[in-house]
Scaffold this active site. Structure first.
Site: not given
Ligand code: RNT
Ligand code: ZN
Length: 418
Positions: A285, A261, A184, A225, A325, A258, A295, A293, A227
């Site tokens: 993720h 994202h 990523w 990955e 994640d 993810d 998390d 985003d 985004k």
């Molecule tokens: C960031 C991505 C990525 C990170 C990690 C730490 O938006 O989701 O995967 O969260 O690699």
């Molecule tokens: Zn991620």
């Protein structure tokens, strides 16, 4: 005793629908979730001269007791793992290398810098996954890495990614289970670009170079990955959904979705079946975006259940590599792992306790009334009793009992860290 009794009653309810509980629990036990180490130290890592977290992601909160070194992080992970039913994996980032205080550039990292992690993984019998770290670094300070206009900077990150794949290969060889190495990158622009194509061409070329080094898939699997936006890359992200989906399909790589994202109302659950028609593997993720985003810790919400349903009803448990994640520094970090991972497993169990063939037939026959009725009724079926029994059977605390263990650990270990 009460657990067993409730379980027996619940079992009968499900068996009326032809759902074999023994088989379900057997299948659930086989599922391995990749638990991200970075919840344990707010994505800081242990580099000799660690930079501030960058890359358009952010951790908020200052709950005491975060892991200050790899030893503490492993100790915390072990504690969390002991409260989660099943055998899982741990997902590392390059910034978790152990270099004995010596400064090792990221394009110079070697398997030996992860030897302690591998020995630990062997000791507790788990697999490891990996990620190159293309943020929190002076060469990523302007938010560009593999798509940077400067060939020297691209070269540096290309080499870092190749090194990372070799570390993944080492994990796979040592631990007897392939490592998923996921790339990523933060690359993007705050404001509207005057050229979207050129940076994407450069990213494509960089990826081609990274993957031109052949590594046996028995040891290392590659994922990319996507985004949509980040802090400071609100208008444009080079590695978008279409970019990486195309790249992965054309180059036989694993696409990683993810859940944070995408546009706020766009769901990952709805993408799984389509991607699996064109790829025999997919990585996730699982996270929780709250307005952005952000998390947040994964909770047992509609989207989590829908993701689990899509994996289970499409018989894709062996195709989807489930990783987590999230990073929340405002609550006990071990509790965050335990809550998020238990929820992921719980959602899979929930999904396994549904008469999918019957429900599919209803749809085929156009009986949408019964489809809706049965799906809604199943939401309050006694699945909690099966979950409790599973936890007990797997020798982990039942219901919120696990929290006591965390509280004790906080008192005895975390509060002693300054
Ligand atoms: C960031 C991505 C990525 C990170 C990690 C730490 O938006 O989701 O995967 O969260 O690699
Ligand atoms: Zn991620």
């Amino acid at each position: 005793m009460v657990i067993k009794e409730s379980f027996e009653k619940a079992r009968q309810v499900y068996e009326k629908w032809g759902i074999n509980i023994e088989e379900v629990l057997e299948n659930l036990q086989q599922v391995s979730i990749s638990i991200h180490c970075w919840q344990g130290d707010d994505v800081k890592g242990f580099e000799a001269d660690a930079s501030e977290l960058s890359g358009g992601i952010d951790v908020t909160g200052n709950y005491p007791g975060k892991a200050r070194n790899a030893e503490e992080l492993r100790q915390d992970l072990e504690k969390a793992l002991s409260l989660i039913p099943g055998k899982h994996r741990v997902n590392l980032h390059a910034i978790y290398a152990e270099t004995n205080g010596e400064k090792v550039e990221r394009d110079q990292l070697e398997p030996k810098h992860f030897e302690n992690w591998v020995n630990w993984a062997k000791k507790i019998g788990i697999g490891l996954d990996f990620n190159p770290t293309l943020f929190s670094h002076e060469k990523a300070a302007d938010g560009l890495t593999l798509s940077h206009p400067d060939p020297g900077i691209r070269e540096f990150w290309i080499n870092h990614c190749i090194r990372s794949r070799k570390i993944g290969e080492y994990f796979g060889k040592e631990l007897g289970t392939p490592c998923l190495t996921n790339i990523w990158i933060p690359d993007g622009y705050k404001d509207i670009p005057s050229d979207r194509l050129t940076p994407r061409k450069r990213l494509k070329e960089s990826l081609d170079k990274i993957f031109s080094v052949e590594i046996n898939e028995k040891y290392n699997l590659d994922a990319v990955e996507s985004k949509l936006f980040g802090i400071g890359s609100e208008s444009f992200v080079v590695g978008s959904h279409e970019f990486y989906l195309g790249y992965a399909l054309q180059n036989n790589k694993i696409y990683l979705l993810d859940t944070g994202h995408f546009h706020p109302t766009e769901t990952v659950s709805n993408k799984i079946s389509s991607i699996l028609l064109y790829s025999d593997r997919l990585a996730l993720h699982v996270s929780r975006p709250v307005r952005w985003d952000s998390d947040h810790v994964v909770i047992f919400d509609d989207e989590l259940r829908e993701i689990a349903l899509e994996i289970v009803r499409n018989d894709a448990l062996h195709k989807v590599l489930i990783g987590l994640d999230f990073f929340d520094a405002s609550i006990n970090r071990l509790a965050a792992w335990v809550i998020g991972t238990r929820n992921m497993i719980k959602a899979l169990l929930y999904a396994m306790l549904m008469p999918h063939e019957y429900l599919k037939q209803l749809q085929e026959k156009g009986n949408f009334t019964e489809r809706l009725a049965v799906m809604e009724e199943f939401k309050t079926y006694p699945f909690g009793a099966i979950w409790d029994y599973y936890c007990e059977k797997m020798n982990v605390p039942v219901r919120e009992e696990w929290l006591k263990e965390i509280q004790k650990y906080e008192e005895e270990v975390l509060t002693k860290r300054q």
